[in-house]
Design a protein around this motif. Structure first.
Motif, PDB file in Angstrom:
ATOM      1  N   VAL A   1       0.845  -1.182   0.000  1.00  0.00           N
ATOM      2  CA  VAL A   1       0.000   0.000   0.000  1.00  0.00           C
ATOM      3  C   VAL A   1       0.884   1.236   0.000  1.00  0.00           C
ATOM      4  CG1 VAL A   1      -1.763   1.260   1.279  1.00  0.00           C
ATOM      5  CG2 VAL A   1      -1.795  -1.213   1.245  1.00  0.00           C
ATOM      6  N   GLY A   2       0.614   2.134  -0.909  1.00  0.00           N
ATOM      7  CA  GLY A   2       1.318   3.407  -0.963  1.00  0.00           C
ATOM      8  C   GLY A   2       0.391   4.543  -0.583  1.00  0.00           C
ATOM      9  N   PHE A   3       0.948   5.727  -0.490  1.00  0.00           N
ATOM     10  CA  PHE A   3       0.184   6.909  -0.115  1.00  0.00           C
ATOM     11  C   PHE A   3      -0.948   7.171  -1.107  1.00  0.00           C
ATOM     12  CE2 PHE A   3      -0.323  11.600  -0.253  1.00  0.00           C
ATOM     13  CZ  PHE A   3      -0.789  11.782   1.032  1.00  0.00           C
ATOM     14  N   GLU A   4      -0.646   6.983  -2.390  1.00  0.00           N
ATOM     15  CA  GLU A   4      -1.650   7.234  -3.430  1.00  0.00           C
ATOM     16  C   GLU A   4      -2.787   6.220  -3.396  1.00  0.00           C
ATOM     17  OE1 GLU A   4       1.626   6.883  -4.095  1.00  0.00           O
ATOM     18  OE2 GLU A   4       2.153   8.991  -4.359  1.00  0.00           O
ATOM     19  N   ASP A   5      -2.550   5.046  -2.797  1.00  0.00           N
ATOM     20  CA  ASP A   5      -3.608   4.036  -2.672  1.00  0.00           C
ATOM     21  C   ASP A   5      -4.591   4.394  -1.568  1.00  0.00           C
ATOM     22  OD1 ASP A   5      -2.398   2.518  -4.654  1.00  0.00           O
ATOM     23  OD2 ASP A   5      -1.165   1.435  -3.210  1.00  0.00           O
ATOM     24  N   VAL A   6      -4.138   5.156  -0.577  1.00  0.00           N
ATOM     25  CA  VAL A   6      -4.970   5.473   0.575  1.00  0.00           C
ATOM     26  C   VAL A   6      -5.606   6.851   0.426  1.00  0.00           C
ATOM     27  CG1 VAL A   6      -4.963   5.801   3.073  1.00  0.00           C
ATOM     28  CG2 VAL A   6      -3.549   4.029   2.058  1.00  0.00           C
ATOM     29  N   ILE A   7      -4.811   7.830   0.090  1.00  0.00           N
ATOM     30  CA  ILE A   7      -5.300   9.205  -0.006  1.00  0.00           C
ATOM     31  C   ILE A   7      -5.147   9.662  -1.447  1.00  0.00           C
ATOM     32  CG2 ILE A   7      -4.962  11.582   0.755  1.00  0.00           C
ATOM     33  CD1 ILE A   7      -3.858  10.384   3.379  1.00  0.00           C
ATOM     34  N   ALA A   8      -6.240  10.017  -2.066  1.00  0.00           N
ATOM     35  CA  ALA A   8      -6.219  10.478  -3.453  1.00  0.00           C
ATOM     36  C   ALA A   8      -7.153  11.671  -3.591  1.00  0.00           C
ATOM     37  CB  ALA A   8      -6.648   9.356  -4.389  1.00  0.00           C
ATOM     38  N   GLU A   9      -6.630  12.732  -4.191  1.00  0.00           N
ATOM     39  CA  GLU A   9      -7.443  13.928  -4.407  1.00  0.00           C
ATOM     40  C   GLU A   9      -7.900  13.966  -5.857  1.00  0.00           C
ATOM     41  OE1 GLU A   9      -4.848  17.130  -3.337  1.00  0.00           O
ATOM     42  OE2 GLU A   9      -5.593  17.166  -1.294  1.00  0.00           O
ATOM     43  N   PRO A  10      -9.183  14.164  -6.077  1.00  0.00           N
ATOM     44  CA  PRO A  10      -9.647  14.296  -7.462  1.00  0.00           C
ATOM     45  C   PRO A  10      -9.187  15.635  -8.042  1.00  0.00           C
ATOM     46  CG  PRO A  10     -11.445  14.651  -5.937  1.00  0.00           C
ATOM     47  CD  PRO A  10     -10.271  14.238  -5.122  1.00  0.00           C
TER      48      PRO A  10
ATOM     49  N   SER B   1     -10.840  18.034  -9.147  1.00  0.00           N
ATOM     50  CA  SER B   1     -11.703  19.172  -8.823  1.00  0.00           C
ATOM     51  C   SER B   1     -11.334  19.834  -7.502  1.00  0.00           C
ATOM     52  CB  SER B   1     -13.168  18.734  -8.811  1.00  0.00           C
ATOM     53  OG  SER B   1     -13.353  17.725  -7.842  1.00  0.00           O
ATOM     54  N   VAL B   2     -10.828  19.079  -6.538  1.00  0.00           N
ATOM     55  CA  VAL B   2     -10.411  19.660  -5.263  1.00  0.00           C
ATOM     56  C   VAL B   2      -8.979  19.247  -4.986  1.00  0.00           C
ATOM     57  CG1 VAL B   2     -12.680  19.841  -4.205  1.00  0.00           C
ATOM     58  CG2 VAL B   2     -11.454  17.713  -4.031  1.00  0.00           C
ATOM     59  N   ARG B   3      -8.172  20.240  -4.654  1.00  0.00           N
ATOM     60  CA  ARG B   3      -6.770  19.958  -4.386  1.00  0.00           C
ATOM     61  C   ARG B   3      -6.299  20.781  -3.208  1.00  0.00           C
ATOM     62  NH1 ARG B   3      -3.224  17.560  -8.164  1.00  0.00           N
ATOM     63  NH2 ARG B   3      -4.373  16.768  -9.924  1.00  0.00           N
ATOM     64  N   SER B   4      -5.437  20.162  -2.400  1.00  0.00           N
ATOM     65  CA  SER B   4      -4.806  20.906  -1.326  1.00  0.00           C
ATOM     66  C   SER B   4      -3.523  21.528  -1.883  1.00  0.00           C
ATOM     67  CB  SER B   4      -4.483  19.971  -0.153  1.00  0.00           C
ATOM     68  OG  SER B   4      -3.590  18.969  -0.584  1.00  0.00           O
TER      69      SER B   4
ATOM     70  N   TRP C   1       0.414  18.429   0.463  1.00  0.00           N
ATOM     71  CA  TRP C   1       0.449  17.103  -0.153  1.00  0.00           C
ATOM     72  C   TRP C   1       1.813  16.443   0.073  1.00  0.00           C
ATOM     73  CZ3 TRP C   1      -3.122  13.921  -1.885  1.00  0.00           C
ATOM     74  CH2 TRP C   1      -2.727  12.826  -2.657  1.00  0.00           C
ATOM     75  N   ILE C   2       2.887  17.169  -0.119  1.00  0.00           N
ATOM     76  CA  ILE C   2       4.233  16.618   0.048  1.00  0.00           C
ATOM     77  C   ILE C   2       4.475  16.233   1.505  1.00  0.00           C
ATOM     78  CG2 ILE C   2       6.693  17.199  -0.026  1.00  0.00           C
ATOM     79  CD1 ILE C   2       6.026  18.884  -2.544  1.00  0.00           C
ATOM     80  N   TRP C   3       4.116  17.123   2.439  1.00  0.00           N
ATOM     81  CA  TRP C   3       4.354  16.834   3.857  1.00  0.00           C
ATOM     82  C   TRP C   3       3.462  15.704   4.363  1.00  0.00           C
ATOM     83  CZ3 TRP C   3       8.377  17.916   6.696  1.00  0.00           C
ATOM     84  CH2 TRP C   3       9.221  18.945   6.283  1.00  0.00           C
ATOM     85  N   SER C   4       2.223  15.653   3.887  1.00  0.00           N
ATOM     86  CA  SER C   4       1.358  14.554   4.325  1.00  0.00           C
ATOM     87  C   SER C   4       1.840  13.223   3.762  1.00  0.00           C
ATOM     88  CB  SER C   4      -0.094  14.825   3.942  1.00  0.00           C
ATOM     89  OG  SER C   4      -0.225  14.947   2.541  1.00  0.00           O
ATOM     90  N   ASN C   5       2.353  13.238   2.536  1.00  0.00           N
ATOM     91  CA  ASN C   5       2.936  12.035   1.957  1.00  0.00           C
ATOM     92  C   ASN C   5       4.132  11.585   2.781  1.00  0.00           C
ATOM     93  OD1 ASN C   5       3.901   9.992   0.358  1.00  0.00           O
ATOM     94  ND2 ASN C   5       4.067  11.191  -1.491  1.00  0.00           N
ATOM     95  N   ALA C   6       5.013  12.515   3.116  1.00  0.00           N
ATOM     96  CA  ALA C   6       6.192  12.179   3.923  1.00  0.00           C
ATOM     97  C   ALA C   6       5.789  11.669   5.302  1.00  0.00           C
ATOM     98  CB  ALA C   6       7.102  13.396   4.045  1.00  0.00           C
ATOM     99  N   LEU C   7       4.824  12.320   5.933  1.00  0.00           N
ATOM    100  CA  LEU C   7       4.366  11.903   7.258  1.00  0.00           C
ATOM    101  C   LEU C   7       3.730  10.514   7.204  1.00  0.00           C
ATOM    102  CD1 LEU C   7       4.067  12.694  10.213  1.00  0.00           C
ATOM    103  CD2 LEU C   7       1.856  13.691   9.639  1.00  0.00           C
ATOM    104  N   PHE C   8       2.952  10.254   6.164  1.00  0.00           N
ATOM    105  CA  PHE C   8       2.345   8.936   5.994  1.00  0.00           C
ATOM    106  C   PHE C   8       3.422   7.852   5.888  1.00  0.00           C
ATOM    107  CE2 PHE C   8       1.051   5.512   3.142  1.00  0.00           C
ATOM    108  CZ  PHE C   8      -0.097   5.060   3.756  1.00  0.00           C
ATOM    109  N   GLU C   9       4.394   8.059   5.005  1.00  0.00           N
ATOM    110  CA  GLU C   9       5.432   7.054   4.792  1.00  0.00           C
ATOM    111  C   GLU C   9       6.281   6.843   6.049  1.00  0.00           C
ATOM    112  OE1 GLU C   9       5.827   5.050   2.286  1.00  0.00           O
ATOM    113  OE2 GLU C   9       4.276   5.941   1.040  1.00  0.00           O
ATOM    114  N   VAL C  10       6.690   7.931   6.691  1.00  0.00           N
ATOM    115  CA  VAL C  10       7.534   7.822   7.878  1.00  0.00           C
ATOM    116  C   VAL C  10       6.778   7.143   9.013  1.00  0.00           C
ATOM    117  CG1 VAL C  10       8.685   9.166   9.677  1.00  0.00           C
ATOM    118  CG2 VAL C  10       9.060   9.724   7.282  1.00  0.00           C
ATOM    119  N   SER C  11       5.537   7.556   9.249  1.00  0.00           N
ATOM    120  CA  SER C  11       4.774   6.947  10.340  1.00  0.00           C
ATOM    121  C   SER C  11       4.467   5.486  10.044  1.00  0.00           C
ATOM    122  CB  SER C  11       3.488   7.725  10.601  1.00  0.00           C
ATOM    123  OG  SER C  11       2.652   7.689   9.463  1.00  0.00           O
ATOM    124  N   ARG C  12       4.167   5.151   8.793  1.00  0.00           N
ATOM    125  CA  ARG C  12       3.897   3.752   8.423  1.00  0.00           C
ATOM    126  C   ARG C  12       5.122   2.886   8.685  1.00  0.00           C
ATOM    127  NH1 ARG C  12       4.636   0.656   3.714  1.00  0.00           N
ATOM    128  NH2 ARG C  12       5.576   2.461   2.732  1.00  0.00           N
TER     129      ARG C  12
END
Length: 188
Positions: A77-86, A88-91, A96-107
């Motif tokens: 499972v990667g970050f893109e498998d769990v959290i995906a933004e369509p 139409s709406v983007r952060s 996005w970069i920090w949440s990806n890093a936090l997800f990977e590091v915490s996992r």
């Protein structure tokens, strides 16, 4: 002066540690003496499916393929498998970069911590359980099954005769009787 040489024919890396003021010249026109030779480093991250933001291990793995049979393919499972933004709406990009890093590091670190706490006890319990099951199966269950099968050969023979004499002719005649029946559906 240290010089690094790599032969095109060889896959070894040679490092000459000879102290010389001019690397082009050597004594008596000979090749410089190789004091240290190392194998080239293999690309260790070819089979690791993780983000480039997180380095999984800073040491060389002892076992190259830890899931050779693909038992845990569902856990890739990667970050893109769990959290995906369509679209139409983007952060924001930084979010996005920090949440990806936090997800990977915490996992990775939660897995490492829980593994450090549970791996050895669960390995011991699993080894004990599978050892006991194997022992019981080899020394108790399988011999008992063979004893029952050997002692009940006459029941198997009797059952086979009953099937061939009574059941097979009855079902064959019932099939022939019902095979000539036809059903026609008509709408009124």
């Amino acid at each position: 002066m240290d010089t690094l040489k790599k032969d095109e024919d060889s896959e070894e890396v040679e490092i000459d540690l000879e102290d010389s003021s001019d690397p082009e010249e050597s004594e008596d026109g000979e090749e410089p003496q190789t004091l240290w030779r190392a194998q080239p480093s293999l690309d260790e991250e070819e089979n690791i499916h993780t983000s480039t933001l997180v380095e999984i291990s800073d040491t060389k793995p002892l076992i190259t393929s830890r899931d050779a049979r693909g038992v845990n393919n569902c856990l890739k499972v990667g970050f893109e498998d769990v959290i995906a933004e369509p679209p139409s709406v983007r952060s924001g990009d930084r979010v996005w970069i920090w949440s990806n890093a936090l997800f990977e590091v915490s996992r990775v670190w939660i897995y490492r911590i829980v593994t450090a706490l549970l791996a050895l006890p669960m390995s011991a319990i699993s080894g004990l359980l599978f050892g006991l099951l194997s022992c019981f199966h080899i020394w108790m269950i399988r011999p008992c099954i063979h004893c029952v099968l050997i002692g009940n050969r006459w029941i198997q023979g009797f059952w086979d005769i009953m099937l061939q004499v009574v059941v097979v002719p009855f079902l064959t005649s019932a099939g022939k009787c019902c095979g000539s029946l036809g059903i026609h559906l008509a709408k009124e």
